[in-house]
Structures are given as structure tokens and as C-alpha cells.
Design an enzyme around this catalytic site. Structure first.
Site, PDB file in Angstrom:
ATOM      1  N   ALA A   1       0.836  -1.194   0.000  1.00  0.00           N
ATOM      2  CA  ALA A   1       0.000   0.000   0.000  1.00  0.00           C
ATOM      3  C   ALA A   1       0.877   1.251   0.000  1.00  0.00           C
ATOM      4  O   ALA A   1       0.529   2.262  -0.574  1.00  0.00           O
ATOM      5  CB  ALA A   1      -0.908   0.001   1.217  1.00  0.00           C
ATOM      6  N   GLU A   2       2.020   1.139   0.626  1.00  0.00           N
ATOM      7  CA  GLU A   2       2.804   2.337   0.879  1.00  0.00           C
ATOM      8  C   GLU A   2       4.134   2.335   0.141  1.00  0.00           C
ATOM      9  O   GLU A   2       4.628   3.383  -0.252  1.00  0.00           O
ATOM     10  CB  GLU A   2       3.061   2.428   2.389  1.00  0.00           C
ATOM     11  N   ALA A   3       4.718   1.163  -0.008  1.00  0.00           N
ATOM     12  CA  ALA A   3       6.069   1.089  -0.549  1.00  0.00           C
ATOM     13  C   ALA A   3       6.163   0.018  -1.622  1.00  0.00           C
ATOM     14  O   ALA A   3       5.306  -0.851  -1.715  1.00  0.00           O
ATOM     15  CB  ALA A   3       7.054   0.782   0.570  1.00  0.00           C
TER      16      ALA A   3
ATOM     17  N   ASP B   1       2.627  -1.727  13.313  1.00  0.00           N
ATOM     18  CA  ASP B   1       1.848  -2.417  12.277  1.00  0.00           C
ATOM     19  C   ASP B   1       2.106  -3.917  12.353  1.00  0.00           C
ATOM     20  O   ASP B   1       2.465  -4.555  11.363  1.00  0.00           O
ATOM     21  CB  ASP B   1       2.230  -1.873  10.891  1.00  0.00           C
TER      22      ASP B   1
END
Lengths: 323, 224
Positions: B12-14, B131
Site C-alpha cells: 500500500a505504501e512502498a 503495524d
């Protein structure tokens, strides 16, 4: 063929709608609007619902051109929501069910939003972001159930926006969130705010305290305008929502997002979510205020589905729950 | 240099890519800008997370928890070069692949216990992962055994020593497990037992707080 009559009154909106096999025949609504600077309280909201519900029921049936005889099932919001308003609406639903001798179905408010969103946007198996004054949840359907992947660990995003609107003394007509959105469109200067994402959960109470505390000073010094503050608040909290939604999508390999709930009609949130979706090659499904904001049709539709698959709710279980 | 890197995963982020750096097989983790975010917010978050991740990798190692070895942090390009763990698979995949009633299944309890101990080690040294999920812990299975644990993805981590932070960290793990594993409750009990065995008295306070944090999660028990 099922004709369902839906009653919704879990918060300050009173909605009654008629849905016939996924076709919305009527969807009428009255909103309890409080003076600027004030939120709505359970007791007064319940009174508003009691004062309006019979007229609204008549209106919903008239618009739909349906007589009570043609109704197959009565659906009402069982929860979650505010106790007193829920009770006042459930009471009327239970009464007409007995008067007209109809089966009755209690509906989960959140599932009402999701099913209505799926019906209107024809999305199949979306990751759902449900955002309103009382709820902030990222939901996906997995192993035969709607499951909450992430949610707020304190207040809802809509509540955060509404309460900031009170700080600025904005009007609650048509809704505080709508007025924040209009001001935010003119905001330019970005004020860095706390950004709180914990795994897939979010938190808004710290952001609210932060901006509530500083707003009077910042406005007095002319460092920021109310527009700038609305803009900064929206940019921050919506980024948090888009991020957690994207995480849930990555987690479930989903390529559809359904945006529901009152905050879901915020155009800036839709824009940001759409941007994230296009970066991932996913699709955004959003609806407008008729179906995003609490309404009776969504309860009728979800209730009809429930009635067809699980049958009616036993009358002695037609209670309400705040959670 | 990055042209020799091949993307292997997009989260999602990286994005993660594999390649070679100074003759070693490495994993390159990059955080591309998010167009939906305000540029100030985006660059602040990206920098903060890249930095937090690098810092946490070092602290976690010092706390005695295995994490990928850090090779290089490039804040300008929001990139981290780190060890590519040999034969590592996520605990999530490992659990899903296990056949019921085999020797491996009986090892699950000790795996969860081990995870609990490692989380406790991190917490004792003030590392909050932020997380924790079964996708963010790797195992290196060898015949019938789960091998060594390796914690990854410290992008949301921060250093803190309050009970609240530790409880929320465990809560994130609990929620992630409930939404991915059918036997989440049993596994979780094991994990908490491991945590307790390492943290001792301190764990009791964290568990007390965890109950409060659970109570804050507001509507998830409601069935319509």
C-alpha cells in the site's frame, strides 16, 4: 417480488423509504438541525423524530404510490446509533407491523449503508470505507461475513469535522460537514496537524484537541484563516482514511472501493480516494447525498435482502442496540 | 543503479525490489510519493517513516530481535537498502499452508510463543512496531520447523515506553489476526503467554490496558 418499507432514525436524520426489488420508489427525509455551535442531543432528536414520523410515513407511501396493503415487510434500524432516537423510530415500525399484520426485520445500520452502496454503484465485492458522524470503519467481506479491518479507536471522522465546525461557529444547515467542505475549497495554507494511523486503525480525538486548542490564537494573529484550517483538517484526516483503505485493499487484494456514509459525499474525499484508486488500477464507487446520508431506502433494501435470506426477526427480538 | 533492481512487490505504501548492492543480494524498499496527499504532508510522512524504519531496525537488533540488516538509507530518494532474508516467507502464508494435524501444526503454539517473546523484547527496549500483522513477520521454514523469526516493515514504528503504546501495538496484532486466521483466538492466547513469560510483571499492566483498548473498539460485536 418484495416491497419493503424502511425506517431509519439512528442519529439526527429521520428517513422513511419504499424499495421494491432494488428499485427505490420513495426515499423521504427530515433532519433535526441544531443552532450553530451546538450538536444534537438524544432527547431532542427523539422528539424531532416523534413529531415528524407519521407525516413522513404518509409522504413516503404517497410518493411511492403504495398502500399499506401492498407492503410485504417492515424494516427498521436496530442499531448502532443513539438510544432514544432509535427507540422512538423502532416503536413506530413495530406498531405499524402489528397494525398491518406484516413481518418485521431489524437491520444493522452499517450494513444498510453498504448494501445500498452496492446496489446503486453495482459494485460486486468492494473494500468499503464507511465514514459518517458516528462511524469510521474500513470493512471488507471475507469468509462469509462483513469484517471490520480498521476503524477509529476514538471518535468518528464526521464527529471530528462537526465539532471543529462548532469551534468556528459554522451553521449546521444543511450539515456542519458540508459547510466545512465549502470553506476548505477556499483554503490554501496548510497547517501541519498530528497524523494518527495505527496499523489499519485511525484516531481523530488528538487532532481535534490540537486544532481546537490552537485555532483561536491562529485566527486572532491572522496566521491562518478559517478556510485554511478547514482545508488543513480535511487534507489530514482524509489522507488517513485513504491510506488505511489502501492498506486494507492491499491486504485483501481488492480492486474496488465503495465509499458510503455522510462524509462519503464530500467531494474532496472522493477526489483523493479516486486518485489513490487510479494509481493502483482500482475503481472507486461513490454515491451522492441521497444515499450516502442516512436514509430509509437503505434500511428497506438491506431489510428486504435479510428477509429473503433469513426470514423475519421474531417480534420479541425487535429491540434496539446502541452498539 | 536502481535500473538493475526488479520490483517484486507493491504494498500500500512502498515498493520492494530485488537487486545487488556492494556485491550483496539486497531488498530495496522505496516509498513513492502519493499524489492524493498534500505535498507537505506527503514529504513529511515519507521522511518520517523512512527514518523511523531505519532507526527501528537498528534498535530492534540491539534488543535481540532478528530484523533485516540495514545497508543504506537514502532519505533523498526515500529508499532503504536492506538484507533480503533467505527463504523467508510470511507467518501468514506459513500458517495458511500448514496441513491440519501434522507435526508443523503442533509447532504453531511454539511459533506464537516465540512471536510473543520477540514483541516483548521490542517493547522492553521501547520499540513499538506500529503495524504488527502476521504478514510482517517472516519465518525461514526448514523440514517440519518454522526456523528463525524475522520482523519486517517498521514503517509505522516509533519509540515509546508507555503502557498505552504497547497495548495498542498488541491490539493491532490481535485485530490483524482476527481478520486473517480462523483460529486467531487460540493463537493469540499463545502469543500473549509468550509475551507474559518474557515481560513478567510489566506484561500484567499492558494486558490490563489492552482490555481497555479493546473496549474502545466500539461496534464490532454488533450483529444485525
Amino acid at each position: 417480488m418484495v416491497v419493503a418499507l424502511g425506517f431509519e432514525g439512528s442519529a439526527n436524520k429521520l428517513g422513511i423509504g419504499v424499495v421494491k426489488d432494488g428499485e427505490v420508489l420513495s426515499n423521504c427525509r427530515r433532519t433535526h438541525i441544531t443552532p450553530p455551535g451546538e450538536g444534537f442531543l438524544p432527547k431532542e432528536t427523539a422528539k424531532h423524530h416523534r413529531d415528524n414520523i407519521l407525516d413522513l410515513l404518509k409522504e413516503a407511501l404517497d410518493v411511492a404510490k403504495i398502500s399499506p396493503k401492498e407492503v410485504d415487510v417492515i424494516c427498521y434500524t436496530k442499531g448502532p446509533g443513539m438510544g432514544a432516537p432509535l427507540v422512538s423510530v423502532a416503536l413506530v415500525a413495530r406498531t405499524v407491523a402489528q397494525l398491518w399484520d406484516k413481518p418485521i426485520v431489524g437491520v444493522n445500520h452499517c450494513i444498510g449503508h453498504i448494501e445500498m452502496g452496492r446496489l446503486i454503484t453495482k459494485s460486486d465485492n468492494p473494500t468499503v470505507l464507511y465514514v459518517s458522524g458516528g462511524n469510521t470503519q474500513v470493512i471488507a467481506y471475507s469468509r462469509k461475513r462483513y469484517r471490520i479491518f480498521g476503524e477509529t479507536i476514538d471518535i468518528a471522522v464526521g464527529n471530528c469535522l462537526d465539532r471543529f465546525a462548532r469551534v468556528l461557529n459554522l451553521s449546521n444547515d444543511p450539515s456542519p460537514g458540508y459547510n466545512i467542505e465549502q470553506l476548505a475549497k477556499k483554503g490554501k495554507k496548510y497547517l501541519p496537524l498530528p497524523y494518527v494511523v495505527k496499523g489499519m486503525d485511525v484516531s481523530f480525538s488528538g487532532i481535534l484537541s490540537f486544532i481546537e486548542e490552537r485555532a483561536p490564537e491562529l485566527l486572532k494573529n491572522n496566521e491562518y484563516t478559517p478556510e485554511d484550517l478547514c482545508f488543513s483538517l480535511q487534507e489530514t484526516v482524509f489522507a488517513m482514511l485513504v491510506e488505511t483503505t489502501e492498506r486494507a485493499m492491499a491486504h485483501c487484494n481488492s480492486d474496488e472501493v465503495l465509499l458510503v456514509g455522510g462524509v462519503g459525499c464530500n467531494v474532496r474525499l472522493q477526489e483523493m480516494m479516486g486518485c489513490m484508486c487510479s494509481e493502483r488500477g482500482a475503481k472507486l464507487c461513490a454515491t451522492d447525498e441521497r444515499f450516502c446520508i442516512d436514509n430509509g431506502a437503505m434500511i428497506a433494501h438491506a431489510g428486504a435482502l435479510l428477509y429473503q435470506t433469513a426470514g423475519p426477526t421474531p417480534f420479541n427480538e425487535t429491540t434496539i442496540t446502541q452498539r | 543503479m536502481s535500473s538493475e533492481f526488479v520490483e517484486c512487490q507493491r504494498g500500500a505504501e512502498a515498493t520492494l525490489s530485488r537487486g545487488t548492492y556492494l556485491g550483496k543480494r539486497v531488498l530495496l524498499k522505496r516509498r513513492p510519493p502519493k499524489a492524493y496527499r498534500h505535498p507537505h504532508l506527503d514529504s513529511a510522512l515519507t521522511k518520517e517513516r523512512t527514518r523511523a524504519e531505519a532507526r527501528a531496525l537498528i534498535r530492534a537488533r540491539a534488543a535481540g530481535v532478528r530484523v533485516p540488516t540495514l545497508y543504506l538509507v537514502d532519505l533523498q530518494r526515500s529508499s532503504i537498502y536492506m538484507e533480503d532474508v533467505d527463504n523467508g516467507i510470511t507467518v501468514k502464508d506459513y500458517i495458511n499452508k500448514i496441513q491440519p494435524k501434522t507435526e508443523e501444526e503442533s509447532k504453531l503454539d511454539s511459533l506464537m510463543n516465540e512471536i510473543g517473546i520477540c514483541i516483548s523484547k521490542l517493547h522492553s527496549d521501547g520499540v513499538i512496531h506500529g503495524d504488527l500483522t502476521t504478514s510482517n513477520i517472516l519465518v525461514t521454514p526448514t523440514s517440519g520447523n518454522f526456523g528463525k523469526l524475522c520482523f519486517i516493515d517498521f514503517g509505522l514504528s516509533h519509540t515509546a515506553s508507555t503502557i498505552e503504546d504497547k497495548a495498542v501495538d498488541l491490539y493491532v496484532m490481535e485485530r490483524a489476526m482476527e481478520s486473517t486466521h480462523s483460529e486467531a483466538q487460540r493463537l493469540l492466547m499463545r502469543l500473549l503467554a509468550g509475551y507474559l513469560s518474557h515481560s513478567g510483571k510489566a506484561a500484567e499492566d499492558v494486558f490490563k490496558k489492552l482490555d481497555q483498548v479493546r473496549a474502545r473498539g466500539r461496534k464490532r460485536t454488533m450483529v444485525g
